[in-house]
Design a protein around this motif. Sequence first.
Motif, PDB file in Angstrom:
ATOM      1  N   LYS A  17      78.630  -3.872  71.491  1.00  0.00           N
ATOM      2  CA  LYS A  17      79.219  -3.021  72.525  1.00  0.00           C
ATOM      3  C   LYS A  17      79.694  -1.691  71.916  1.00  0.00           C
ATOM      4  N   VAL A  18      80.384  -1.796  70.804  1.00  0.00           N
ATOM      5  CA  VAL A  18      80.891  -0.585  70.138  1.00  0.00           C
ATOM      6  C   VAL A  18      79.721   0.278  69.659  1.00  0.00           C
ATOM      7  N   MET A  19      78.702  -0.371  69.099  1.00  0.00           N
ATOM      8  CA  MET A  19      77.550   0.389  68.600  1.00  0.00           C
ATOM      9  C   MET A  19      76.831   1.110  69.747  1.00  0.00           C
ATOM     10  N   VAL A  20      76.718   0.428  70.886  1.00  0.00           N
ATOM     11  CA  VAL A  20      76.063   1.063  72.043  1.00  0.00           C
ATOM     12  C   VAL A  20      76.882   2.277  72.502  1.00  0.00           C
ATOM     13  N   VAL A  21      78.204   2.122  72.509  1.00  0.00           N
ATOM     14  CA  VAL A  21      79.062   3.257  72.905  1.00  0.00           C
ATOM     15  C   VAL A  21      78.878   4.417  71.919  1.00  0.00           C
ATOM     16  N   LEU A  22      78.796   4.109  70.631  1.00  0.00           N
ATOM     17  CA  LEU A  22      78.583   5.174  69.637  1.00  0.00           C
ATOM     18  C   LEU A  22      77.270   5.906  69.905  1.00  0.00           C
ATOM     19  N   HIS A  23      76.219   5.143  70.224  1.00  0.00           N
ATOM     20  CA  HIS A  23      74.922   5.769  70.545  1.00  0.00           C
ATOM     21  C   HIS A  23      75.031   6.611  71.812  1.00  0.00           C
ATOM     22  N   GLU A  24      75.570   5.992  72.849  1.00  0.00           N
ATOM     23  CA  GLU A  24      75.578   6.648  74.168  1.00  0.00           C
ATOM     24  C   GLU A  24      76.409   7.932  74.167  1.00  0.00           C
ATOM     25  N   THR A  25      77.430   7.977  73.290  1.00  0.00           N
ATOM     26  CA  THR A  25      78.322   9.143  73.292  1.00  0.00           C
ATOM     27  C   THR A  25      78.045  10.088  72.121  1.00  0.00           C
ATOM     28  N   GLY A  26      76.962   9.828  71.376  1.00  0.00           N
ATOM     29  CA  GLY A  26      76.576  10.742  70.292  1.00  0.00           C
ATOM     30  C   GLY A  26      77.547  10.765  69.127  1.00  0.00           C
ATOM     31  N   GLN A  27      78.181   9.623  68.834  1.00  0.00           N
ATOM     32  CA  GLN A  27      79.175   9.612  67.757  1.00  0.00           C
ATOM     33  C   GLN A  27      78.761   8.765  66.558  1.00  0.00           C
ATOM     34  N   LEU A  28      77.506   8.360  66.528  1.00  0.00           N
ATOM     35  CA  LEU A  28      77.054   7.446  65.476  1.00  0.00           C
ATOM     36  C   LEU A  28      77.348   7.984  64.067  1.00  0.00           C
ATOM     37  N   GLN A  29      77.171   9.287  63.901  1.00  0.00           N
ATOM     38  CA  GLN A  29      77.337   9.882  62.560  1.00  0.00           C
ATOM     39  C   GLN A  29      78.787   9.825  62.083  1.00  0.00           C
ATOM     40  N   ARG A  30      79.710   9.554  62.987  1.00  0.00           N
ATOM     41  CA  ARG A  30      81.122   9.549  62.598  1.00  0.00           C
ATOM     42  C   ARG A  30      81.538   8.244  61.920  1.00  0.00           C
ATOM     43  N   VAL A  31      80.645   7.261  61.950  1.00  0.00           N
ATOM     44  CA  VAL A  31      81.051   5.911  61.539  1.00  0.00           C
ATOM     45  C   VAL A  31      80.222   5.388  60.369  1.00  0.00           C
ATOM     46  N   GLN A  32      80.935   4.824  59.389  1.00  0.00           N
ATOM     47  CA  GLN A  32      80.269   4.066  58.319  1.00  0.00           C
ATOM     48  C   GLN A  32      80.410   2.601  58.648  1.00  0.00           C
ATOM     49  N   LEU A  33      79.371   1.828  58.368  1.00  0.00           N
ATOM     50  CA  LEU A  33      79.440   0.399  58.669  1.00  0.00           C
ATOM     51  C   LEU A  33      79.879  -0.380  57.435  1.00  0.00           C
ATOM     52  N   HIS A  34      80.798  -1.278  57.637  1.00  0.00           N
ATOM     53  CA  HIS A  34      81.201  -2.206  56.570  1.00  0.00           C
ATOM     54  C   HIS A  34      80.879  -3.608  57.093  1.00  0.00           C
ATOM     55  N   THR A  35      79.811  -4.177  56.567  1.00  0.00           N
ATOM     56  CA  THR A  35      79.346  -5.457  57.105  1.00  0.00           C
ATOM     57  C   THR A  35      80.154  -6.606  56.507  1.00  0.00           C
ATOM     58  N   VAL A  36      80.600  -7.511  57.381  1.00  0.00           N
ATOM     59  CA  VAL A  36      81.319  -8.698  56.903  1.00  0.00           C
ATOM     60  C   VAL A  36      80.618  -9.943  57.457  1.00  0.00           C
ATOM     61  N   ASN A  37      80.776 -11.019  56.703  1.00  0.00           N
ATOM     62  CA  ASN A  37      80.160 -12.280  57.107  1.00  0.00           C
ATOM     63  C   ASN A  37      81.305 -13.271  57.325  1.00  0.00           C
ATOM     64  N   ILE A  38      81.758 -13.363  58.578  1.00  0.00           N
ATOM     65  CA  ILE A  38      82.958 -14.173  58.832  1.00  0.00           C
ATOM     66  C   ILE A  38      82.694 -15.195  59.933  1.00  0.00           C
ATOM     67  N   SER A  39      83.620 -16.145  60.006  1.00  0.00           N
ATOM     68  CA  SER A  39      83.634 -17.103  61.108  1.00  0.00           C
ATOM     69  C   SER A  39      85.112 -17.444  61.310  1.00  0.00           C
ATOM     70  N   PRO A  40      85.441 -18.231  62.332  1.00  0.00           N
ATOM     71  CA  PRO A  40      86.862 -18.578  62.497  1.00  0.00           C
ATOM     72  C   PRO A  40      87.447 -19.316  61.297  1.00  0.00           C
ATOM     73  N   VAL A  41      86.596 -19.910  60.469  1.00  0.00           N
ATOM     74  CA  VAL A  41      87.126 -20.664  59.324  1.00  0.00           C
ATOM     75  C   VAL A  41      86.840 -20.000  57.973  1.00  0.00           C
ATOM     76  N   SER A  42      86.280 -18.801  57.993  1.00  0.00           N
ATOM     77  CA  SER A  42      86.120 -18.066  56.723  1.00  0.00           C
ATOM     78  C   SER A  42      86.205 -16.580  57.024  1.00  0.00           C
ATOM     79  N   GLY A  43      87.291 -15.993  56.529  1.00  0.00           N
ATOM     80  CA  GLY A  43      87.548 -14.594  56.865  1.00  0.00           C
ATOM     81  C   GLY A  43      87.152 -13.640  55.750  1.00  0.00           C
ATOM     82  N   ASP A  44      87.646 -12.413  55.868  1.00  0.00           N
ATOM     83  CA  ASP A  44      87.348 -11.362  54.903  1.00  0.00           C
ATOM     84  C   ASP A  44      88.675 -10.659  54.583  1.00  0.00           C
ATOM     85  N   ALA A  45      89.052 -10.661  53.298  1.00  0.00           N
ATOM     86  CA  ALA A  45      90.387 -10.180  52.914  1.00  0.00           C
ATOM     87  C   ALA A  45      90.614  -8.730  53.325  1.00  0.00           C
ATOM     88  N   GLN A  46      89.594  -7.903  53.134  1.00  0.00           N
ATOM     89  CA  GLN A  46      89.756  -6.477  53.467  1.00  0.00           C
ATOM     90  C   GLN A  46      89.950  -6.271  54.972  1.00  0.00           C
TER      91      GLN A  46
END
Length: 207
Positions: A17-46
């Motif tokens: 949803k957020v990515m679509v909004v970034l595309h639709e509003t021309g703001q994609l270049q403003r964002v860097q992606l930080h990919t995380v691999n999480i679930s309710p039982v394994s989080g990400d400290a950062q």
Amino acid sequence: MSTMTLFHAPLSPFVRKVMVVLHETGQLQRVQLHTVNISPVSGDAQLNQGNPIGKIPALRLDDGTVLHDSRVICEYLDQQHVGQPLLPREGSARWRRMTLASQADAIMDAAVSSRYESFLRPEDKRWGGWLEAQAEKIRRSLANLEQEHLAELASGFDLAAIGLACALGYLDLRQPEFGWRERQPGLAAWYAEVSLRPSMVATAPVA
Ligand code: 99T
């Protein structure tokens, strides 16, 4: 131009949803992606540092502020561009569209909970009745959207429509056997059309 960091995973419908909004509003270049691999039982400290509940998406602004959840982020991004707003700024239309957007999020919530129940939970602990109740919530919501709100959804690709499109895309990804198109042909036709938008094509989840 400022750079923001989006805590992200490519298959999350809330992130999409957020990515679509970034595309639709021309703001994609403003964002860097930080990919995380999480679930309710394994989080990400950062991620947990700025967002103690540990869910994605979360958006870190360049002053260090962290915004969550996806609704807040989408509203923030909608206030950051000069094009047509993706939600009416005031009046009864605002509350109606926000309620539709919330209904789309609730479909995602039910579908993501079902995914965790049927995939993450140990097999001997899975609860069929609970899964069926989530499915029924989704069926009821989609029937209501088709019967009561289709024309309104089709009137513009705003936050409510974006949310529903991402929810339907997620159902196709995780529960391809769910069969919503047969029950809701009007929504299916609408979805086929909006799926062709460049923002939807660029963010389509690939399992
Ligand atoms: O529950 C957790 O701790 C980890 N789960 C999440 O972060 C999910 C990822 S979808 N995100 C949400 O539930 C966000 C909900 C929040 N209200 C919002 O942002 O709107 C992952 C789906 C999948 O892997 O299939």
